[in-house]
Design a protein around this motif. Structure first.
Motif, short mmCIF file in Angstrom:
data_model
loop_
_atom_site.label_atom_id
_atom_site.label_comp_id
_atom_site.label_asym_id
_atom_site.label_seq_id
_atom_site.Cartn_x
_atom_site.Cartn_y
_atom_site.Cartn_z
N LYS A 1 0.28 -1.55 0.27
CA LYS A 1 0.01 -0.16 -0.61
C LYS A 1 0.42 1.28 -0.23
CE LYS A 1 -4.11 -2.07 2.45
NZ LYS A 1 -4.89 -2.24 3.12
N TRP A 2 1.37 1.33 0.68
CA TRP A 2 2.98 2.47 0.53
C TRP A 2 3.26 2.64 -0.61
CZ3 TRP A 2 3.06 6.07 3.91
CH2 TRP A 2 2.97 6.34 5.45
N ALA A 3 3.68 1.81 -1.08
CA ALA A 3 4.13 1.52 -2.47
C ALA A 3 3.28 2.43 -3.60
CB ALA A 3 4.79 0.19 -3.28
N VAL A 4 2.09 1.91 -3.41
CA VAL A 4 0.85 2.11 -4.56
C VAL A 4 0.63 3.95 -3.58
CG1 VAL A 4 -1.79 2.20 -4.83
CG2 VAL A 4 -0.04 0.80 -4.94
N GLU A 5 0.61 4.36 -3.26
CA GLU A 5 0.46 5.00 -2.25
C GLU A 5 1.24 6.88 -2.24
OE1 GLU A 5 -1.22 8.52 0.52
OE2 GLU A 5 -1.47 6.49 0.32
N PHE A 6 3.07 5.95 -2.58
CA PHE A 6 4.14 6.62 -3.52
C PHE A 6 3.70 6.83 -4.89
CE2 PHE A 6 6.13 5.25 0.44
CZ PHE A 6 6.19 6.61 1.41
N GLY A 7 3.25 5.59 -5.26
CA GLY A 7 3.18 6.13 -7.18
C GLY A 7 4.52 5.09 -7.83
N LEU A 8 4.53 4.50 -6.19
CA LEU A 8 6.25 3.27 -7.17
C LEU A 8 5.82 2.58 -7.90
CD1 LEU A 8 8.33 3.67 -3.73
CD2 LEU A 8 8.29 5.40 -6.20
N ILE A 9 4.37 2.20 -7.86
CA ILE A 9 3.75 0.85 -8.29
C ILE A 9 2.22 1.08 -8.72
CG2 ILE A 9 5.52 -1.25 -7.58
CD1 ILE A 9 2.84 -1.60 -6.16
N SER A 10 1.52 0.69 -9.73
CA SER A 10 0.17 0.98 -10.49
C SER A 10 -0.27 0.24 -9.19
CB SER A 10 0.20 0.94 -11.08
OG SER A 10 -0.34 -0.54 -12.14
N GLU A 11 -1.70 0.38 -9.12
CA GLU A 11 -3.12 -0.67 -8.38
C GLU A 11 -2.55 -1.47 -8.53
OE1 GLU A 11 -7.04 1.05 -7.36
OE2 GLU A 11 -5.42 3.26 -6.65
N LEU A 12 -2.48 -1.65 -10.72
CA LEU A 12 -2.96 -3.02 -10.65
C LEU A 12 -1.58 -4.08 -10.72
CD1 LEU A 12 -3.91 -4.54 -13.13
CD2 LEU A 12 -2.79 -3.82 -15.34
N GLU A 13 -0.57 -3.89 -10.21
CA GLU A 13 0.59 -3.97 -10.12
C GLU A 13 0.85 -4.86 -8.90
OE1 GLU A 13 5.09 -2.85 -11.70
OE2 GLU A 13 3.30 -0.96 -10.89
N SER A 14 -0.24 -3.51 -7.91
CA SER A 14 -0.42 -3.90 -6.26
C SER A 14 -1.32 -6.12 -6.19
CB SER A 14 -0.41 -2.84 -5.54
OG SER A 14 -1.23 -4.01 -4.73
N ASP A 15 -1.48 -5.26 -7.56
CA ASP A 15 -3.73 -6.50 -7.47
C ASP A 15 -3.08 -7.48 -7.51
OD1 ASP A 15 -6.10 -6.69 -6.94
OD2 ASP A 15 -6.52 -7.58 -8.92
N LEU A 16 -1.58 -7.42 -8.34
CA LEU A 16 -0.81 -8.37 -9.51
C LEU A 16 0.34 -9.23 -8.18
CD1 LEU A 16 0.18 -10.78 -11.73
CD2 LEU A 16 1.91 -8.71 -11.96
N LEU A 17 0.40 -8.40 -7.49
CA LEU A 17 1.11 -8.92 -6.26
C LEU A 17 0.65 -9.89 -5.32
CD1 LEU A 17 4.05 -6.12 -5.75
CD2 LEU A 17 4.05 -8.55 -6.88
N LEU A 18 -1.03 -9.43 -5.23
CA LEU A 18 -1.59 -10.03 -4.24
C LEU A 18 -1.89 -11.39 -4.74
CD1 LEU A 18 -3.95 -6.93 -2.96
CD2 LEU A 18 -2.22 -8.46 -1.72
N SER A 19 -2.04 -11.25 -6.00
CA SER A 19 -2.49 -12.37 -6.79
C SER A 19 -1.35 -13.63 -6.45
CB SER A 19 -2.52 -12.73 -8.34
OG SER A 19 -0.90 -12.75 -8.67
N ARG A 20 -0.27 -13.29 -5.83
CA ARG A 20 0.92 -14.66 -5.62
C ARG A 20 0.14 -15.60 -4.32
NH1 ARG A 20 5.16 -12.38 -2.81
NH2 ARG A 20 3.38 -10.59 -2.26
N HIS A 21 -1.18 -15.20 -3.42
CA HIS A 21 -1.85 -16.20 -2.69
C HIS A 21 -3.26 -16.74 -3.02
CE1 HIS A 21 1.55 -14.00 -0.61
NE2 HIS A 21 1.30 -12.56 -0.59
N SER A 22 -3.40 -16.07 -4.07
CA SER A 22 -4.68 -16.83 -4.69
C SER A 22 -4.51 -16.86 -6.04
CB SER A 22 -6.10 -15.51 -4.19
OG SER A 22 -6.85 -15.40 -4.96
N SER A 23 -5.30 -17.69 -6.17
CA SER A 23 -5.43 -18.41 -7.27
C SER A 23 -6.88 -18.41 -8.80
CB SER A 23 -5.36 -20.68 -7.64
OG SER A 23 -6.54 -20.49 -6.29
N THR A 24 -7.23 -17.77 -7.59
CA THR A 24 -8.61 -17.55 -8.54
C THR A 24 -8.36 -15.79 -8.76
OG1 THR A 24 -10.63 -18.19 -6.94
CG2 THR A 24 -11.07 -16.24 -8.29
N LEU A 25 -7.54 -14.97 -8.43
CA LEU A 25 -6.90 -13.61 -8.90
C LEU A 25 -6.05 -14.21 -9.65
CD1 LEU A 25 -6.97 -11.01 -8.67
CD2 LEU A 25 -5.63 -10.82 -6.76
#
Length: 393
Positions: free
Chosen positions: A107-131
């Motif tokens: 969330k800090w990385a998104v807050e600072f604009g270092l990654i996009s929300e889409l990238e953040s969502d991709l990183l979360l998908s490491r923990h969810s096969s559906t995502l």
């Protein structure tokens, strides 16, 4: 204030430097330079020769300055986008634009604009096969992947994950310079909702995880890139059970489903100190910062993306060359002539080579057709599109 060499070392030196001086009875040039840098945070230091000895004349500064630590900077120079990242974070904190004081690193990385929300969502998908499947579908729909090339997306995910480590180093650097307060706290989601996890409990949790990974012979890369492997599935099943049975310091079962690390980041310094930070570590950018802050911020955000992509593509090229070399040097061997005859009855030469590499055949095809770097670059561009996040996933 006038000090002898011994007095100077005893006042400004570290414990190690003091002990070394007492042992040797003299001050080496490198140690002297280090102690002077420390003293110069609060004093202007002048060395005056007096016979065979030196006298250190220390004049108190009006305002304390930060110690310039070359080791901190040089260790991070290899990352092309480090300076624009430092600038973006410093200015963002100076303007007090943060929504919360404590958040996960993502969330800090998104807050600072270092990654996009889409990238953040991709990183979360490491923990969810559906995502994860949604991101695979997104890449396929945009013509960047085929069904047998999904491991390319896993490789891209790991590259995105590197931003987290780089952000931590930036924040630790700013903490060392006295710009921010920065500390971590472990959180979990259990049977009763969100809970704080005691550091000692967290230590036990991490040990359990390491022990289970060793038991099932898996490493972090396996958990992302080989999620359908039997040993990964077995690890995840046992790990899920172990996590659910974790107890707090009072012996109560927490029923933890997942946990994460939050970071508190609070601006400690004034705007003037932030400016000195930029002057010390990003001197070439200071004039632009002072003259037009809004333009400066926009230019550094664009500069960050360009330099981050350059760093990303350099690593992709290294990976590409490494894999091509492996393919050329690959040899197929057999224990006996009978084994070779039997195995070649079922497999072609290409199939045997693909089995030996243990590498996804679709991704191998991209390497051999020299399309690997092009696809990685296209994935980078796709995931920087901020507008696509809410509309697609």
């Amino acid at each position: 204030m006038t000090l002898t060499t011994e007095e100077f070392v005893m006042k400004f030196g570290t414990k190690v430097q003091k002990a070394k001086f007492k042992r040797d009875g003299k001050l080496g040039s490198r140690t002297r330079e280090s102690i002077i840098k420390t003293a110069e945070q609060e004093y202007i230091v002048e060395i005056v020769k007096l016979g065979r000895s030196n006298i250190y004349v220390c004049t108190k500064r009006v305002e304390k300055v930060m110690k310039k630590d070359g080791r901190v900077r040089s260790g991070r120079e290899q990352v092309e986008h480090r300076i624009p990242m430092d600038i973006i974070v410093a200015v963002h904190l100076e303007y007090d634009m943060t929504k919360q004081a404590s958040m996960s690193l993502g969330k800090w990385a998104v807050e600072f604009g270092l990654i996009s929300e889409l990238e953040s969502d991709l990183l979360l998908s490491r923990h969810s096969s559906t995502l994860r499947q949604k991101h695979i579908d997104l890449a396929i729909e945009n013509g960047l992947l085929e069904e047998d090339q999904t491991k390319l997306l896993d490789e891209f995910t790991l590259h995105c994950l590197e931003i987290y480590g780089q952000l931590v180093k930036t924040l630790e650097h700013m903490k060392k310079c006295g710009i921010i307060l920065f500390y971590e706290n472990w959180m979990g989601y259990g049977k009763d909702g969100k809970v704080n996890i005691n550091p000692e409990i967290m230590k036990k949790i991490q040990k359990t995880r390491r022990d289970l990974m060793k038991k099932h012979d898996v490493v972090e890369f396996n958990l992302t890139a080989h999620r359908n492997a039997k040993k990964v599935k077995n690890f995840k099943l046992e790990w899920k059970q172990a996590l659910a049975e974790v107890k707090d310091e009072f012996g109560n079962v927490l029923g933890i489903k997942y946990y994460w690390k939050e970071y508190a980041v609070i601006l400690k310094a004034t705007s003037k100190v932030v400016q000195r930070y930029l002057e010390t570590y990003c001197a070439e950018e200071l004039e632009a910062y002072v003259n037009n802050k809004d333009l400066f911020i926009n230019q550094n955000e664009a500069n960050y993306v360009l330099k981050r992509k350059a760093n990303f593509m350099k690593k992709a090229e290294k990976r590409h060359k490494q894999k091509l070399k492996e393919y050329k040097e690959m040899k197929v061997g057999f224990a006996t002539a009978e084994d070779e005859e039997l195995i070649r009855y079922f497999y072609t030469q290409k199939e045997l080579e693909d089995i030996i590499t243990g590498y996804d055949l679709g991704v191998k095809r991209l390497h051999l057709q020299n399309l690997y770097m092009e696809r990685m670059g296209q994935l980078f561009d796709l995931y920087k599109l901020k507008s696509i996040a809410n509309n697609t996933l």
